[in-house]
Scaffold this active site. Structure first.
Site, mmCIF file in Angstrom:
data_model
loop_
_atom_site.group_PDB
_atom_site.id
_atom_site.type_symbol
_atom_site.label_atom_id
_atom_site.label_comp_id
_atom_site.label_asym_id
_atom_site.label_seq_id
_atom_site.Cartn_x
_atom_site.Cartn_y
_atom_site.Cartn_z
ATOM 1 N N TYR A 1 4.144 0.901 8.378
ATOM 2 C CA TYR A 1 4.374 -0.367 9.375
ATOM 3 C C TYR A 1 5.751 -0.645 9.153
ATOM 4 O O TYR A 1 6.295 -1.869 8.207
ATOM 5 C CB TYR A 1 3.354 -1.599 8.683
ATOM 6 C CG TYR A 1 3.345 -2.884 9.361
ATOM 7 C CD1 TYR A 1 3.678 -2.917 10.699
ATOM 8 C CD2 TYR A 1 3.341 -4.068 8.596
ATOM 9 C CE1 TYR A 1 3.731 -4.161 11.364
ATOM 10 C CE2 TYR A 1 3.485 -5.305 9.096
ATOM 11 C CZ TYR A 1 3.590 -5.295 10.533
ATOM 12 O OH TYR A 1 3.498 -6.415 11.093
ATOM 13 N N LEU B 1 10.669 4.533 -7.495
ATOM 14 C CA LEU B 1 10.009 3.093 -7.314
ATOM 15 C C LEU B 1 10.090 3.003 -5.951
ATOM 16 O O LEU B 1 11.093 2.852 -5.223
ATOM 17 C CB LEU B 1 10.731 2.163 -8.130
ATOM 18 C CG LEU B 1 10.345 0.923 -7.731
ATOM 19 C CD1 LEU B 1 8.753 0.685 -8.539
ATOM 20 C CD2 LEU B 1 11.181 -0.036 -8.586
ATOM 21 N N ASP B 2 8.935 2.471 -5.039
ATOM 22 C CA ASP B 2 9.074 2.303 -3.806
ATOM 23 C C ASP B 2 8.690 0.889 -3.742
ATOM 24 O O ASP B 2 7.509 0.377 -3.977
ATOM 25 C CB ASP B 2 8.098 2.991 -2.993
ATOM 26 C CG ASP B 2 8.174 2.558 -1.301
ATOM 27 O OD1 ASP B 2 9.275 1.950 -0.989
ATOM 28 O OD2 ASP B 2 7.244 2.766 -0.874
ATOM 29 N N GLY C 1 3.658 -0.797 1.119
ATOM 30 C CA GLY C 1 2.552 -0.758 2.289
ATOM 31 C C GLY C 1 1.333 0.093 1.937
ATOM 32 O O GLY C 1 0.743 -0.267 0.955
ATOM 33 N N TRP C 2 0.748 0.845 2.764
ATOM 34 C CA TRP C 2 -0.120 1.579 2.514
ATOM 35 C C TRP C 2 -0.110 3.086 1.942
ATOM 36 O O TRP C 2 -0.963 3.814 1.988
ATOM 37 C CB TRP C 2 -1.108 1.678 3.594
ATOM 38 C CG TRP C 2 -1.811 0.303 4.360
ATOM 39 C CD1 TRP C 2 -2.864 -0.009 3.724
ATOM 40 C CD2 TRP C 2 -1.180 -0.380 5.319
ATOM 41 N NE1 TRP C 2 -3.130 -1.303 4.434
ATOM 42 C CE2 TRP C 2 -2.129 -1.529 5.322
ATOM 43 C CE3 TRP C 2 -0.059 -0.457 5.877
ATOM 44 C CZ2 TRP C 2 -2.053 -2.644 6.066
ATOM 45 C CZ3 TRP C 2 0.208 -1.630 6.987
ATOM 46 C CH2 TRP C 2 -0.811 -2.611 6.792
ATOM 47 N N GLY C 3 1.091 3.194 1.306
ATOM 48 C CA GLY C 3 1.337 4.303 0.456
ATOM 49 C C GLY C 3 1.746 5.695 1.056
ATOM 50 O O GLY C 3 2.021 6.693 0.399
ATOM 51 N N LEU D 1 2.287 -6.754 -3.078
ATOM 52 C CA LEU D 1 1.903 -7.783 -3.141
ATOM 53 C C LEU D 1 0.752 -8.200 -2.433
ATOM 54 O O LEU D 1 -0.097 -9.157 -2.482
ATOM 55 C CB LEU D 1 2.606 -9.052 -3.129
ATOM 56 C CG LEU D 1 3.692 -9.279 -4.261
ATOM 57 C CD1 LEU D 1 4.741 -10.354 -3.890
ATOM 58 C CD2 LEU D 1 3.230 -9.215 -5.344
ATOM 59 N N GLN E 1 -3.640 -3.836 1.012
ATOM 60 C CA GLN E 1 -2.804 -2.562 0.801
ATOM 61 C C GLN E 1 -2.889 -1.931 -0.542
ATOM 62 O O GLN E 1 -2.935 -0.575 -0.490
ATOM 63 C CB GLN E 1 -1.391 -3.044 1.034
ATOM 64 C CG GLN E 1 -0.576 -3.197 2.363
ATOM 65 C CD GLN E 1 0.645 -3.761 2.567
ATOM 66 O OE1 GLN E 1 1.350 -3.776 1.628
ATOM 67 N NE2 GLN E 1 1.274 -3.337 3.887
ATOM 68 N N CYS F 1 9.218 -9.011 19.338
ATOM 69 C CA CYS F 1 10.202 -8.399 18.524
ATOM 70 C C CYS F 1 10.769 -7.255 19.167
ATOM 71 O O CYS F 1 11.780 -6.819 19.185
ATOM 72 C CB CYS F 1 9.242 -8.042 17.113
ATOM 73 S SG CYS F 1 9.225 -9.251 16.035
#
Length: 417
Positions: free
Chosen positions: A148, A184-185, A189-191, A210, A214, A376
């Site tokens: 995303y 470190l990311d 998101g969903w990995g 957070l 996710q 957007c």
């Protein structure tokens, strides 16, 4: 009803003097289906309207009389109006009305006073509002890996899924990720990025988010891929992470940090990096040199309905606050065109599955995301907002440690192939 008819007739007459649009406005006079005899007005000379606006509630009149992107968007999201037509035509119509209305009032830009606290609690609530709609909902219009963020169309005609993998590889190659390094990311998101970093580049990864949704799905994906020994997904605030890390990535996250907190954010990254570490920050930026909102109320709509507490800095502000945080910018790349295409792909997928998506979430949520994605895409296409990848490292390091050229970003790094 008579007063509304007269108000709409007066509005149409006024706008006809300034614009010639294939736009039809109808007043919904009775509950249920609109009868053929319902009043209708045209804003231009045309045989078939490209867009039809149906006024369902008199409360929509202020938005039509003084149109801005946020007032029109709010009227649509709240169900005061219905809009029929291709989403691209709808957005073009809305911008024409907003621009003409702003010209009449003598200005297009309005700057909001930001009062967001960005506490751990408020940031988590804002993140979960946006990302915890439904994993299934996002999965319908994102690529299979559910990336995303802006894709990277190296050739310009790749399928979205391929372009998203290229984006991840482009980032991991830029930071010169090596086997065994700790990554470190921030905002994982969903990995997808940490899993790619572990599988293809041999890194040991920590991904933080957070978003409860996710976190749960990313953790499930890591287990399914057998990567538990190399990828650790955490439900954690970036301010609570301890290091050190050889490499840090932040993709589509710093928009939630807040303008007043950017220097502190980059200082935290500085402190988490090893002395010879590298970081890449990938994020949306304002095109107003003073960190202003997008014009005609688009930013206000996003703040209210899409990204609570979101704040976009100009790229100049990004570079200044990076330096204040102890980081040296090594490379800056604009991906504005790439995000315009990414969002167009998402919007097209959303429109193609409109009926199914409409059944998955409340009507208001469906309308918000429909307007948001198409809006957007328009904003990136027309330089209302932009996106930059900034590669950086701790400031004060020797120049001898830097490559002579940018060739390594494109020729491939260890782990590619």
């Amino acid at each position: 009803m008579l007063s509304i008819d007269k108000a709409l007739e007066s509005w149409v007459a006024r706008w006809r003097q300034r614009v010639n649009l294939p736009l039809q406005v109808r007043w919904h006079t009775v509950p249920g289906e609109i009868p053929p005899t319902a009043p209708a007005w045209h804003l231009g000379a045309f045989d078939v309207p490209a867009v039809t606006v149906t006024v369902r509630d008199g409360a929509a009149l202020p938005a039509l009389l003084s149109p801005t992107l946020d007032s029109l968007g709010e009227a649509y999201v709240e169900g005061l109006i219905d809009v029929d037509g291709r989403i691209q035509d709808i957005l073009a119509m809305a911008h024409t009305l907003a621009e003409s209305g702003a010209a009449e009032q003598g200005g297009a830009w309005s700057r909001m006073i930001k009062t967001f606290t960005h506490s751990r609690k408020s940031d988590q609530a804002a993140i979960q509002y946006h990302y915890d709609v439904s994993n299934a909902f996002y999965g319908e219009w994102l690529d299979p890996d559910m990336v995303y963020s802006c894709a990277y169309f190296e050739e310009g005609d790749e399928p979205l899924a391929e372009a998203q993998v290229k984006k991840i590889d482009h980032i991991l190659t830029k930071i010169r990720l090596q086997p065994g390094q700790r990554l470190l990311d921030i905002g994982c998101g969903w990995g997808a990025l940490v899993m790619r970093a572990a599988q293809r580049f041999g890194a040991r990864c920590v991904g933080i988010t957070l978003s409860q949704n996710q976190y749960e799905l990313a953790s499930e994906r890591v287990r399914a891929a057998g990567l538990q020994d190399r990828v650790d997904i955490r439900l954690q605030d970036y301010r609570d992470v301890t290091g050190p890390f050889d490499r840090i990535t932040s993709v589509g996250m710093f928009e939630h940090v807040g303008l007043k907190h950017l220097s502190d954010y980059f200082r935290i990254i500085h402190d988490l990096l090893t002395p010879d570490g590298w970081c890449l920050n990938h994020g949306i930026t304002s095109t107003d040199a003073h960190d202003g909102e997008t014009s005609h109320g688009g930013g206000r709509f996003i703040d209210k309905y899409v990204f609570p507490q979101g704040e976009l800095p100009h790229i100049g502000t990004v570079l200044r606050t990076m330096q204040e945080g102890g980081l040296e910018a090594i490379d800056v790349e604009s991906l504005r065109r790439h995000y315009a295409r990414t969002l167009a792909c998402w919007s097209e997928s959303f429109e193609a599955k409109a009926d199914r998506l409409r059944q998955m979430v409340p009507e208001k949520t469906w309308r918000i995301w429909r307007v948001y994605l198409a809006g957007c895409a328009w904003a990136f296409e027309h330089d209302q907002i932009s996106l930059f990848q900034v590669l950086c490292r701790r400031a004060g390091r020797s120049a001898q440690e830097l490559p002579w050229s940018r060739r390594w970003m494109y020729a491939g790094a260890s782990g590619n192939g």
